[in-house]
Design a protein around this motif. Sequence first.
Motif, PDB file in Angstrom:
ATOM      1  N   MET A 287       9.959  -2.188   1.880  1.00 45.25           N
ATOM      2  CA  MET A 287      10.471  -2.447   3.078  1.00 45.25           C
ATOM      3  C   MET A 287      10.154  -1.289   4.031  1.00 45.25           C
ATOM      4  SD  MET A 287      14.311  -3.911   2.693  1.00 45.25           S
ATOM      5  CE  MET A 287      14.861  -4.599   1.193  1.00 45.25           C
ATOM      6  N   GLN A 288       9.698  -0.056   3.494  1.00 38.03           N
ATOM      7  CA  GLN A 288       9.246   0.963   4.061  1.00 38.03           C
ATOM      8  C   GLN A 288       8.475   2.005   2.929  1.00 38.03           C
ATOM      9  OE1 GLN A 288      12.656   3.429   5.318  1.00 38.03           O
ATOM     10  NE2 GLN A 288      13.614   3.405   3.229  1.00 38.03           N
ATOM     11  N   PRO A 289       7.690   2.362   3.545  1.00 34.90           N
ATOM     12  CA  PRO A 289       6.477   3.356   2.621  1.00 34.90           C
ATOM     13  C   PRO A 289       7.109   4.703   2.246  1.00 34.90           C
ATOM     14  CG  PRO A 289       5.449   3.552   4.672  1.00 34.90           C
ATOM     15  CD  PRO A 289       6.917   2.665   4.834  1.00 34.90           C
ATOM     16  N   LEU A 290       8.106   5.285   2.841  1.00 33.15           N
ATOM     17  CA  LEU A 290       8.534   6.641   2.777  1.00 33.15           C
ATOM     18  C   LEU A 290      10.054   6.569   3.032  1.00 33.15           C
ATOM     19  CD1 LEU A 290       5.904   8.690   4.679  1.00 33.15           C
ATOM     20  CD2 LEU A 290       6.114   8.546   2.072  1.00 33.15           C
ATOM     21  N   ALA A 291      11.179   7.343   2.764  1.00 30.26           N
ATOM     22  CA  ALA A 291      12.553   7.459   3.071  1.00 30.26           C
ATOM     23  C   ALA A 291      12.774   8.993   3.021  1.00 30.26           C
ATOM     24  CB  ALA A 291      13.015   6.581   2.032  1.00 30.26           C
ATOM     25  N   ASP A 292      13.845   9.134   3.759  1.00 31.85           N
ATOM     26  CA  ASP A 292      14.648  10.217   3.878  1.00 31.85           C
ATOM     27  C   ASP A 292      15.837  10.118   3.430  1.00 31.85           C
ATOM     28  OD1 ASP A 292      16.351   9.331   5.809  1.00 31.85           O
ATOM     29  OD2 ASP A 292      14.972   9.719   7.201  1.00 31.85           O
ATOM     30  N   GLY A 293      16.580  11.195   2.521  1.00 29.88           N
ATOM     31  CA  GLY A 293      17.704  11.185   2.001  1.00 29.88           C
ATOM     32  C   GLY A 293      18.146  12.485   1.953  1.00 29.88           C
TER      33      GLY A 293
ATOM     34  N   VAL B 173      11.606   4.778  -8.091  1.00 33.67           N
ATOM     35  CA  VAL B 173      10.897   5.357  -7.214  1.00 33.67           C
ATOM     36  C   VAL B 173      10.886   6.943  -7.427  1.00 33.67           C
ATOM     37  CG1 VAL B 173      11.055   3.754  -5.599  1.00 33.67           C
ATOM     38  CG2 VAL B 173      12.785   5.183  -5.544  1.00 33.67           C
ATOM     39  N   VAL B 174      10.410   7.638  -6.665  1.00 35.61           N
ATOM     40  CA  VAL B 174      10.597   9.217  -6.640  1.00 35.61           C
ATOM     41  C   VAL B 174      11.321   9.830  -5.592  1.00 35.61           C
ATOM     42  CG1 VAL B 174       8.922  11.490  -6.474  1.00 35.61           C
ATOM     43  CG2 VAL B 174       8.163   9.138  -7.360  1.00 35.61           C
ATOM     44  N   GLY B 175      12.317  10.587  -6.209  1.00 39.29           N
ATOM     45  CA  GLY B 175      13.031  11.248  -5.327  1.00 39.29           C
ATOM     46  C   GLY B 175      13.129  12.911  -5.807  1.00 39.29           C
ATOM     47  N   PHE B 176      12.962  13.776  -4.686  1.00 35.67           N
ATOM     48  CA  PHE B 176      12.704  15.155  -4.839  1.00 35.67           C
ATOM     49  C   PHE B 176      13.866  15.860  -3.996  1.00 35.67           C
ATOM     50  CE2 PHE B 176      10.266  19.236  -3.616  1.00 35.67           C
ATOM     51  CZ  PHE B 176      10.512  19.757  -4.931  1.00 35.67           C
TER      52      PHE B 176
ATOM     53  N   PRO C 130      12.671  14.272   0.703  1.00 28.93           N
ATOM     54  CA  PRO C 130      11.965  12.940   0.635  1.00 28.93           C
ATOM     55  C   PRO C 130      12.104  12.157  -0.511  1.00 28.93           C
ATOM     56  CG  PRO C 130      10.597  14.751  -0.182  1.00 28.93           C
ATOM     57  CD  PRO C 130      11.908  15.434   0.055  1.00 28.93           C
ATOM     58  N   MET C 131      11.797  10.949  -0.168  1.00 26.16           N
ATOM     59  CA  MET C 131      11.786   9.887  -1.241  1.00 26.16           C
ATOM     60  C   MET C 131      10.362   9.072  -1.072  1.00 26.16           C
ATOM     61  SD  MET C 131      15.616   8.636  -1.492  1.00 26.16           S
ATOM     62  CE  MET C 131      15.488   7.912  -3.230  1.00 26.16           C
ATOM     63  N   ALA C 132       9.775   8.416  -1.930  1.00 22.16           N
ATOM     64  CA  ALA C 132       8.686   7.602  -1.847  1.00 22.16           C
ATOM     65  C   ALA C 132       8.214   6.677  -3.128  1.00 22.16           C
ATOM     66  CB  ALA C 132       7.502   8.546  -1.698  1.00 22.16           C
ATOM     67  N   ARG C 133       7.238   5.961  -3.148  1.00 26.19           N
ATOM     68  CA  ARG C 133       7.109   5.212  -4.194  1.00 26.19           C
ATOM     69  C   ARG C 133       6.226   6.100  -5.325  1.00 26.19           C
ATOM     70  NH1 ARG C 133       7.060   0.822  -0.535  1.00 26.19           N
ATOM     71  NH2 ARG C 133       4.874   0.933  -0.190  1.00 26.19           N
ATOM     72  N   ASN C 134       5.467   7.161  -4.935  1.00 24.75           N
ATOM     73  CA  ASN C 134       4.705   7.867  -5.742  1.00 24.75           C
ATOM     74  C   ASN C 134       4.804   9.368  -5.224  1.00 24.75           C
ATOM     75  OD1 ASN C 134       2.584   8.613  -3.991  1.00 24.75           O
ATOM     76  ND2 ASN C 134       2.105   6.580  -4.021  1.00 24.75           N
ATOM     77  N   VAL C 135       4.361  10.323  -6.133  1.00 22.40           N
ATOM     78  CA  VAL C 135       4.610  11.800  -6.069  1.00 22.40           C
ATOM     79  C   VAL C 135       3.817  12.253  -4.931  1.00 22.40           C
ATOM     80  CG1 VAL C 135       4.513  14.022  -7.044  1.00 22.40           C
ATOM     81  CG2 VAL C 135       5.218  12.229  -8.360  1.00 22.40           C
ATOM     82  N   ALA C 136       2.753  11.859  -4.971  1.00 15.80           N
ATOM     83  CA  ALA C 136       1.804  12.099  -3.732  1.00 15.80           C
ATOM     84  C   ALA C 136       2.327  11.781  -2.218  1.00 15.80           C
ATOM     85  CB  ALA C 136       0.478  11.605  -3.808  1.00 15.80           C
ATOM     86  N   ASP C 137       2.941  10.721  -2.055  1.00  9.38           N
ATOM     87  CA  ASP C 137       3.589  10.216  -1.006  1.00  9.38           C
ATOM     88  C   ASP C 137       4.661  11.049  -0.733  1.00  9.38           C
ATOM     89  OD1 ASP C 137       1.501   8.422  -0.387  1.00  9.38           O
ATOM     90  OD2 ASP C 137       2.760   6.769  -0.671  1.00  9.38           O
TER      91      ASP C 137
ATOM     92  N   PHE D 143       0.812  -1.227  -0.051  1.00  6.31           N
ATOM     93  CA  PHE D 143      -0.072  -0.099   0.081  1.00  6.31           C
ATOM     94  C   PHE D 143       0.950   1.276   0.138  1.00  6.31           C
ATOM     95  CE2 PHE D 143      -3.188  -2.925   2.225  1.00  6.31           C
ATOM     96  CZ  PHE D 143      -4.097  -3.115   1.221  1.00  6.31           C
ATOM     97  N   THR D 144       0.277   2.304  -0.636  1.00  4.76           N
ATOM     98  CA  THR D 144       0.984   3.690  -0.476  1.00  4.76           C
ATOM     99  C   THR D 144       0.967   4.180   1.078  1.00  4.76           C
ATOM    100  OG1 THR D 144      -0.889   4.889  -0.949  1.00  4.76           O
ATOM    101  CG2 THR D 144       0.462   4.249  -2.876  1.00  4.76           C
ATOM    102  N   ALA D 145       1.917   5.190   1.382  1.00  5.99           N
ATOM    103  CA  ALA D 145       2.071   5.696   2.535  1.00  5.99           C
ATOM    104  C   ALA D 145       0.524   6.396   2.885  1.00  5.99           C
ATOM    105  CB  ALA D 145       3.005   6.601   2.589  1.00  5.99           C
TER     106      ALA D 145
END
Length: 481
Positions: free
Chosen positions: A179-185, A201-204, A228-235, A19-21
């Motif tokens: 392994m996680q729905p969101l990530a920092d970087g 994935v998405v990285g901003f 932030p990083m996530a699997r989609n832009v909204a997350d 599932f998404t975040a």
Amino acid sequence: MAEAPSEEITRTDDGLCDFTARELSALLSAREVSAREVVQAHLARIERTNPAVNAIVTLVPEQALAEAHEADQRLARGADVGPLHGLPIAHKDTHDTAGILTTYGTPLLADNVPDRDELIVERMRAAGAITIGKTNVPEFAAGSHTFNPVFGATRNPYDLSRSAGGSSGGAAAALACGMQPLADGSDMGGSLRNPASYCNVVGFRPSPGRVPTWPEDTAWATMAVQGPMARNVADTALLLSVMAGPDPRSPISLETPGSSFRKSLHCDPAGLRVAWSPDLGGRLPVEPAVTAVVEDAALVFSELGAEVVQDCPDFTGAEEVFRTLRAWQFEAGLGAVLAREPDSVKFDLADNIRQGIGLVGADIARAEKLHSALFHRMRAFFERYDVLLLPVSQLVPFPVEWEWPREVADVPMHSYLDWMRSAYYVSATGCPALSVPGGFTPDGLPVGVQIVGAHRADFTVLQAGYAFEQATLYGDRRPEL
């Protein structure tokens, strides 16, 4: 907040991890699933998939489960919970976490346990995120290929023989695997964008000051940012809403509240003015597989009704700006380390630090003049366009055994930085930039598209990325491990 997903939830395995975040957040808020169940599911996914990719290098399951229990108790009492309530996150191993091993990928800090969280972690935890561990990085986050002598290399989930990128490579691989729905970087020369491109994935990379940093010895510097990083832009926007906002400990922090990034990302693509370039105006060698993805992205925006023109700003000076200011910042941060341990720092990083040691005032002054001129050219360019489409990386994911690519499109690369120019030229401009899944090579390797916006136009960039993502759905394709 998104509605809870209609799919049946399977608590007997780690199916929650897909599932998404935002979907998980809706389920948690409605108490259809507990934080403890969410954490247990992700720990199960980590146990099953992490040995193959080596994305998460430190795990704190007992602490995570205890925090999840406390989160469930708070919600049961009717207490206010944050926008990341119950969501498990492994933090980048260059982000200090109180009481949790933080190695920076170097043997010099192999036993380092900070006594406090740095600001980005502090904000995520205050918003309800649950720390489950740390993600892998190159030594001191130097370079866009994740390997180090402490934990080894992180492998690409789509092809285990390939690089996951870097320096937030562990974060990107962990996201791709669920392994996680969101990530920092963090990102100086592409460290949020390159691994996002390589792992689908998405990285901003936000505007400097959008996500304030603390503690920070060079607090006025703008080349390195966190994001932030996530699997989609909204997350990704959801996590940015927690990371962003002013803080008195950062002199460059922007006043816009982070909550502004929780607005809907929907926009009419027909109103967008889009420029695109396959090679940054003919400046860089780019592999044909990458060029094809950027061309396709331009076509997608055209089909959505945007005004699309092949055009590119003048990046003159970006090379000298980035190399000079990066070397200066590396010396400021790591010069004392190299002086104490001259034989304990990898060669390429030590060479960058020595370049910083050799700089004089005239070098910095010239770089800052070029920096200013570059800013004004970008300002003028974005008076004509809303966003610019570029390659994220100049080549597709390369063999994991390589230290760095020795050539791109038959053009020799002479250092571990050379192949990252398509990302770090943008870093030198100070413009916000998003890496969003852009497609796949014929043999199944992910390729991202870089969407760049005007000075501080972070929300516009996210809106454009969201429109592209919804039109293509490339990010829905997950690795088969």
